[in-house]
Enzyme design. Structure first.
Site, PDB file in Angstrom:
ATOM      1  N   ASN A   7      40.652  -9.491  61.488  1.00 31.02           N
ATOM      2  CA  ASN A   7      42.119  -9.348  61.482  1.00 31.02           C
ATOM      3  C   ASN A   7      42.818 -10.184  62.565  1.00 31.02           C
ATOM      4  O   ASN A   7      44.015 -10.451  62.469  1.00 31.02           O
ATOM      5  CB  ASN A   7      42.541  -7.876  61.622  1.00 31.02           C
ATOM      6  CG  ASN A   7      42.304  -7.051  60.367  1.00 31.02           C
ATOM      7  OD1 ASN A   7      42.164  -5.838  60.423  1.00 31.02           O
ATOM      8  ND2 ASN A   7      42.258  -7.709  59.217  1.00 31.02           N
TER       9      ASN A   7
ATOM     10  N   ASP B   3      43.467   0.022  52.734  1.00 26.63           N
ATOM     11  CA  ASP B   3      43.871  -1.311  52.284  1.00 26.63           C
ATOM     12  C   ASP B   3      45.129  -1.234  51.416  1.00 26.63           C
ATOM     13  O   ASP B   3      45.328  -0.254  50.694  1.00 26.63           O
ATOM     14  CB  ASP B   3      42.706  -1.938  51.491  1.00 26.63           C
ATOM     15  CG  ASP B   3      42.822  -3.441  51.390  1.00 26.63           C
ATOM     16  OD1 ASP B   3      43.739  -4.026  51.998  1.00 26.63           O
ATOM     17  OD2 ASP B   3      41.997  -4.044  50.680  1.00 26.63           O
TER      18      ASP B   3
HETATM   19  C1  FPP Z   1      45.017  -3.217  55.458  1.00 30.10           C
HETATM   20  O1  FPP Z   1      46.117  -3.552  54.649  1.00 30.10           O
HETATM   21  C2  FPP Z   1      45.416  -2.482  56.664  1.00 30.10           C
HETATM   22  C3  FPP Z   1      45.235  -2.894  57.939  1.00 30.10           C
HETATM   23  C4  FPP Z   1      44.588  -4.168  58.286  1.00 30.10           C
HETATM   24  C5  FPP Z   1      45.714  -2.123  59.117  1.00 30.10           C
HETATM   25  C6  FPP Z   1      45.660  -0.647  58.996  1.00 30.10           C
HETATM   26  C7  FPP Z   1      46.264  -0.050  60.213  1.00 30.10           C
HETATM   27  C8  FPP Z   1      47.020   1.069  60.228  1.00 30.10           C
HETATM   28  C9  FPP Z   1      47.318   1.884  59.039  1.00 30.10           C
HETATM   29  C10 FPP Z   1      47.580   1.537  61.539  1.00 30.10           C
HETATM   30  C11 FPP Z   1      46.497   2.181  62.317  1.00 30.10           C
HETATM   31  C12 FPP Z   1      46.985   2.756  63.556  1.00 30.10           C
HETATM   32  C13 FPP Z   1      46.238   3.551  64.359  1.00 30.10           C
HETATM   33  C14 FPP Z   1      46.808   4.147  65.573  1.00 30.10           C
HETATM   34  C15 FPP Z   1      44.857   3.841  64.023  1.00 30.10           C
HETATM   35  P1  FPP Z   1      46.404  -5.087  54.382  1.00 30.10           P
HETATM   36  O2  FPP Z   1      47.373  -5.553  55.401  1.00 30.10           O
HETATM   37  O3  FPP Z   1      45.134  -5.848  54.331  1.00 30.10           O
HETATM   38  O4  FPP Z   1      47.078  -5.017  52.976  1.00 30.10           O
HETATM   39  P2  FPP Z   1      47.048  -6.156  51.839  1.00 30.10           P
HETATM   40  O5  FPP Z   1      45.617  -6.303  51.428  1.00 30.10           O
HETATM   41  O6  FPP Z   1      47.903  -5.566  50.757  1.00 30.10           O
HETATM   42  O7  FPP Z   1      47.614  -7.395  52.436  1.00 30.10           O
END
Ligand code: FPP
Length: 238
Positions: A64, A16
């Site tokens: 998501n 996260d």
């Molecule tokens: C959460 O941060 C992260 C995600 C929803 C996506 C995570 C995905 C990756 C790191 C790429 C994965 C790729 C593969 C091939 C497995 P957020 O966007 O919720 O952050 P925030 O809470 O600060 O908005």
């Protein structure tokens, strides 16, 4: 307890903070996800070096899909490209990739990339790397209930025979041990529909570090904290 036993056999991570990492730098959220992907590549390496046998990451939740269209598209592109680009190296390192979640909603291209990486790496024995994609615990448990109900309807199972093992075996994680440690980054302290059945006895570790900044020091610290935890599983200490 031996030092060896103090390493989690199954580590699960809620990655996260990609969005906030990008925002702090005046970048697009998608750039945060790209940096998050780099962090993931590092963490796969650290986990394998520690001798962790199962690493599960929450890469895309069923919730998501509700994000802005451009962000969902960027994430899909990243997942597809990431899976295609890493397959060879994961295979060479003996890392088996398994995807959990409902893959029906993904495009044919993403489905193909997932199928390819699973079959290419199927013989890996060093570590199992589990990608939770279009995953949520509630939908996983709902699907499991339907599977079990179907068995009862067909006369293959009696309702009175249902036990915890019946349920565990109907989940996506049927063949895996439960997570020993769940890490969530970015200072948020909740499970957000992730491995809720499997997490019954997991140790939880919340780090303030944003996922793209989760480096070797942050990983080592999580491992040290886990090693000091006293897991009693509802029993009393001997
Ligand atoms: C959460 O941060 C992260 C995600 C929803 C996506 C995570 C995905 C990756 C790191 C790429 C994965 C790729 C593969 C091939 C497995 P957020 O966007 O919720 O952050 P925030 O809470 O600060 O908005």
């Amino acid at each position: 307890m031996s030092a060896e036993k103090k390493i989690p056999q199954h580590l699960a991570i809620i990655m996260d903070g990609n969005g906030r990492w990008a925002q702090q730098r005046g970048k697009e959220r998608s750039e945060g996800h790209i940096a998050g992907m780099e962090a993931l590549r590092r963490v796969v390496r650290y986990a394998a070096e520690y001798g962790i046998k199962y690493l599960t990451v929450y890469a895309f939740s069923t919730e998501n899909w509700g994000r802005p269209r451009e962000e969902v598209e960027a994430l899909m592109g990243l997942i597809c490209k990431g899976v295609e680009m890493e397959a060879q190296q994961l295979c060479e390192n003996g890392i088996r990739v398994v995807v959990i979640g409902d893959r029906e909603r993904f495009s044919a291209e993403v489905k193909q990339a997932i199928d390819n990486i699973e079959s290419m790496t199927a013989a890996g024995t060093t570590m199992t790397f589990v990608l939770a994609l279009n995953y949520s615990s509630r939908s996983e448990i709902t699907t499991a209930v339907k599977t079990i109900a179907g068995k009862i309807e067909r006369g293959e199972l009696q309702a009175s025979e249902i036990d915890e093992k019946t349920i565990s075996q109907a989940l996506y994680t049927a063949s895996m041990p439960d997570p020993d440690l769940i890490i969530r980054t970015s200072g948020e302290c909740r499970l957000s529909n992730f491995l809720m059945w499997q997490a019954s006895y997991a140790e939880l570790y919340f780090s303030d570090v944003l996922w793209p900044d989760f480096d070797r020091d942050a990983f080592n610290e999580a491992m040290q904290v886990y090693a000091q935890r006293d897991r009693r599983y509802g029993l009393v200490k001997k």
